[in-house]
Design an enzyme around this catalytic site. Structure first.
Site, PDB file in Angstrom:
ATOM      1  N   GLN A   1      -8.594 -23.123   1.679  1.00 40.83           N
ATOM      2  CA  GLN A   1      -9.958 -23.339   2.144  1.00 40.83           C
ATOM      3  C   GLN A   1     -10.054 -23.004   3.624  1.00 40.83           C
ATOM      4  OE1 GLN A   1     -11.485 -27.090   3.137  1.00 40.83           O
ATOM      5  NE2 GLN A   1      -9.559 -28.154   2.837  1.00 40.83           N
ATOM      6  N   CYS A   2     -11.264 -22.783   4.084  1.00 38.15           N
ATOM      7  CA  CYS A   2     -11.527 -22.390   5.458  1.00 38.15           C
ATOM      8  C   CYS A   2     -10.889 -23.400   6.419  1.00 38.15           C
ATOM      9  CB  CYS A   2     -13.026 -22.329   5.671  1.00 38.15           C
ATOM     10  SG  CYS A   2     -13.471 -21.575   7.212  1.00 38.15           S
ATOM     11  N   PRO A   3     -10.188 -23.024   7.481  1.00 39.62           N
ATOM     12  CA  PRO A   3     -10.001 -21.651   7.932  1.00 39.62           C
ATOM     13  C   PRO A   3      -8.765 -20.967   7.367  1.00 39.62           C
ATOM     14  CG  PRO A   3      -9.121 -23.123   9.566  1.00 39.62           C
ATOM     15  CD  PRO A   3      -9.604 -23.995   8.434  1.00 39.62           C
TER      16      PRO A   3
END
Ligand code: FAD
Length: 816
Positions: A579-581
């Protein structure tokens, strides 16, 4: 004598009712009249047979008439239409459609389960042979057959059925245009929550036209209200349904304002011997008891069962509808239950809202992807409604939330729900708990939120606490970036005299920053739902923020404007489950190890990454060749560096900030004091006149934004020497003429002070305060050896694409 029960309509509500009556009372004589070819067919599966997901037509019949006759002793008559009810003599008139004969059938109790029919708006050409609706097996066969020879389809209406049909026609390889009159798809949801689905449709190359009304249809396609023609061999009308209640109305039964048969909680109509169930009826809202009708399969089936109970002498009560629903389009699902924000605000009810974007299961377990939940609470904390959007598995969340709404649970109840957990399914703090925690934090005053669609109501100092690579995907204009991990050491950079708006991507770190800063004595608010939710609202306003560029050239084709180097390597990077980042960090790392011209193929499961990657490529000077869905994942192809985007490519690939008015763009190439003054005087003037202003600093212009005292950064000898020779910030600039070893500049400053002209430093600050975007050319920074830490806060680093994207939307562009 056996009780005679006649049921009109033999699918969801009718068949549920018939089977339960026989289960409760074998002595009854139950006759079901169904005008179609089959009873108990799978209406909800119709689009999937069209698209080939269900390949065997026989599977569409859930229970055959023969099985039902044998299992329950029902008398099932398909191909029989009931044409009249005589409530006085308690009989119905029936036509055998095959034989063309009519007869009368007496009843002791009658059940109307006649459903709803597709609305055919009064548009010229609506009865054309190329126009279809989807309500039964015949319709399904017609669309499937036509789709075999058609290449272009226009689906009118972006509700559940329209979306499902558009998806399935696209899967058959047709070009699909989806036309929707409203400014959003999927009307039961609030508009911002539909953005991920809209992006998913676009990524799958469905051309969605919102706020578009069809004014005419002909054999070439449809005409929209603005005169646009949409070519289509196949036109599908999915413009909603109306209750089939003519029989009831003609028999004198009470119908509601929209034509639904009015029933009591026992499912009895205004004639106690006539029951009615399903899409044809008006029942009540489960929360408020207000009149309401919801055409869904669950309510129809349960209402059939309740009517059966009452017919058989049991006392069963239908408690009303919540409207719990779910739809899956390609890789995204959307579900809702209870009241939407639109409905609450229309009804003038008090509420507050919570957005969260948790992972659907433990972050560390492979395949985790984000889910977005919007919860609507009464001021006292009672859950009134919720919407869930995400790739899969959102049904578990919405079902729990439906129970919570039904039980009038509070935020505190949600906090304390004990739900099943193992890493494959959820997190130890389940997403439902998280919704409760966040709502309870608001109630307790542990956080004060600013709403992502109401930013103009306050003048805030925007603070982004994400990692720099996350912020490369875009920030709220005028933002200062201080990663959460550094925040406690950098309080001296934050204002004490201005309210701070803290945010991150999804809201969690924004909340952490809030807690830290409020305890350190700052005036602060946190952005509800973070940057992701803010982007959704920007998208609603027409901006392209974060929209993936589905229509960039297909794999292997050269992208317009990209300098083709000799043979490039293709490197594959699988960031599924991150998941981000995480995905961006991995992309960045891979890119540093690649040669210019090499291609990185990234496989990701996080749709947020697909929304971010266009802006990231743009701000880092790389070229996004393509994004596309691939099975349950997404693929992005990125070419390292060397991007000279054309306007067309930029428009598709760049994720510009919202532009609601004509902008002004200025290229600041020079670090001459007089030229810089001119740049900022014009920029401040344009901003004061309510223009969106972007200044793109390139080469010497970058010196204007250098800090006078920058923190130490590691640099090579050449870069260090270069840096020492150039001016640091607006206070150190020289005049382009008559500088006289700095004397001219000093005199000029003296005159300006005397005449109360703003200094260059003040002009820069004023520009930032009024939202002027200061974009620094990443390539020039690299050439001049300037690091981001040496530049003032609140600037953005971008490539030429970022500038061209803004210039395209501007009516004035200056080079100074
Ligand atoms: P129906 O199931 O529509 O049955 C009514 C029957 O009555 C029809 O077969 C009709 O031929 C017959 N009839 C009508 N008048 C007469 C007459 N005078 N004489 C004899 N027979 C008559 N809901 C969901 O919750 N989830 C979904 O995913 C979903 N997907 C759907 C997809 C499609 C394409 C469609 C069309 C509907 C979908 N629905 C879905 C809605 C759901 O199917 C309906 O809400 C549900 O079937 C309503 O049940 P009903 O018994 O009221 O009517």
């Amino acid at each position: 004598m056996a009780k005679k029960i006649v049921i009109v309509g033999g699918v969801a509500g009718g068949m549920s009712c018939a089977a339960r009556i026989k289960r409760l009372d074998e002595s009854t004589e139950v006759t079901v009249f169904e005008k179609g070819e089959a009873v108990s067919f799978a209406n909800c599966g119709l689009p999937y047979y069209v698209g080939g997901v269900i390949s065997n037509r026989a599977d569409m019949i859930v229970q055959s008439a023969t099985t039902l006759k044998g299992r329950y002793g029902l008398d099932i008559k398909t191909g029989h239409e009931v044409t009249r009810i005589d409530p006085v003599n308690k009989e119905v008139e029936v036509t055998d459609l095959k034989e063309g004969k009519s007869f009368k059938q007496p009843y002791d109790e009658l059940v109307l389960a006649t459903g709803a029919e597709p609305i055919r708006p009064n548009i010229p050409g609506v009865k054309g042979s190329n126009v279809y609706t989807l309500n039964n097996l015949n319709d399904m066969d017609g669309i499937k057959e036509k789709a075999q020879t058609a290449s272009k389809a226009c689906v009118i209406g972006a509700g559940f059925i329209g979306l499902e049909l558009a998806e399935n026609l696209r899967m058959l390889g047709l070009d699909v245009v989806l036309v929707e009159m409203l400014d959003q798809i999927l009307p039961p949801l609030d508009p911002e929550m539909t953005i991920p689905l809209l992006q998913e449709l676009q990524m799958n190359s469905i051309d969605v036209r919102l706020k578009s009304t069809v004014t005419a249809i002909d054999d070439k396609g449809v005409t929209l209200q603005d005169g646009t023609k949409v070519e289509a061999d196949l036109v599908c009308l999915c413009a909603g349904v109306a209750p089939r209640s003519a029989l009831a109305r003609e028999a004198g039964l009470t119908v509601g304002p929209r034509g639904h048969i009015v029933v009591n909680t026992r499912m009895q109509s205004s004639d106690a011997s006539v029951y009615a169930v399903g899409d044809a009826v008006q029942t009540c809202d489960r929360l408020t008891g207000e009149d309401c009708s919801v055409p869904l399969a669950g309510p129809a089936n349960r209402q059939g069962r309740i009517a059966a109970d009452n017919i058989c002498g049991r006392s069963s009560v239908y408690p009303g509808v919540l409207g719990t629903s779910i739809v899956k389009i390609f890789n995204q699902s959307a579900a809702s239950t209870g009241w939407s924000e639109k409905r609450l605000s229309r009804a003038g009810k008090a509420y507050f809202r919570v957005y969260i974007h948790p992972m659907q299961h433990a972050k560390y377990y492979p395949g985790a992807v984000p889910v977005s939940i919007k919860g609507l609470f009464s001021p006292e904390g009672v859950l009134l409604g919720a919407q869930v959007v995400g790739p899969d598995d959102v049904n578990a969340a919405v079902d729990v939330l439906a129970i919570a709404v039904t039980q009038k649970m509070t935020a505190s109840d949600l906090e304390n729900l004990e739900l099943a957990y193992s890493p494959q399914y959820d997190s130890a703090k389940s997403m439902i708990n998280m919704l409760g925690f966040t709502a309870q934090n608001i109630i307790n005053g542990d956080v004060v939120m600013i709403e992502p669609d109401q930013l103009d109501q306050e003048d805030l100092y925007w603070l982004d606490v994400r990692m720099p690579e996350e912020a490369e995907c875009g920030v709220i204009p005028g933002t200062t970036i201080i990663p959460m991990e550094e925040l406690r050491y950098r309080y001296d950079e934050l204002p004490r005299d201005k309210k701070i708006g803290a945010y991150c991507t999804v809201g969690l770190r924004g909340y952490l920053a809030y807690r830290q800063l409020i305890q350190a004595g700052f005036d602060v608010v946190a952005l509800n739902g973070g940057y992701r939710t803010w982007c959704w609202f920007q998208n609603m306003n027409g901006a392209q923020t974060g929209i993936p560029c589905a229509s960039l050239p297909a794999c292997g084709e050269p992208c317009d404007g990209i300098i083709q180097d000799s043979p490039s390597n293709t490197i594959t990077l699988d960031v599924s489950g991150l998941q981000c980042p995480g995905p961006l960090a991995r992309v960045k790392q891979s890119m540093t190890e690649m040669a210019v011209g090499d291609i990185l193929e990234v496989i990701a499961t996080d749709v947020g990454f697909m929304a971010d990657i266009p802006a990231w490529c743009n701000s880092t000077g790389n070229s996004l060749l393509e994004t596309r869905p691939e099975g349950n994942s997404y693929k992005a192809r990125i070419r390292k560096g060397n991007s000279v985007p054309t306007v067309a490519a930029v428009q598709k690939a760049v994720a510009p900030d919202p532009v609601t008015k004509k902008g002004k763009t200025i290229v600041c190439f020079s670090d001459d004091l007089d030229r810089v003054m001119a740049t900022f005087v014009i920029a401040n003037g344009a901003a004061a006149m309510d223009s969106d202003v972007t200044i793109f600093f390139t080469f010497w212009g970058i010196n204007v934004l250098r800090k006078t005292k920058a923190p130490p950064v590691s640099k090579g000898l050449l870069d260090r020497m270069f840096g020492m020779m150039m001016p640091k910030g607006p206070g150190k600039l020289s005049l382009s003429k008559m500088n006289m070893g700095g004397m001219g500049s000093m005199m000029m400053r003296h005159v300006m002070k005397k005449k109360q002209v703003m200094t260059p430093e003040e002009l820069v600050a004023a520009a930032q305060a009024s939202g002027v975007r200061l974009v620094v050319c990443s390539m020039s920074m690299d050439v001049m050896g300037i690091k981001k830490e040496e530049l003032i806060d609140g600037i953005e680093i971008g490539g030429v694409g970022a500038f061209l994207g803004r210039a395209e939307q501007a009516d004035v562009n200056l080079f100074i």
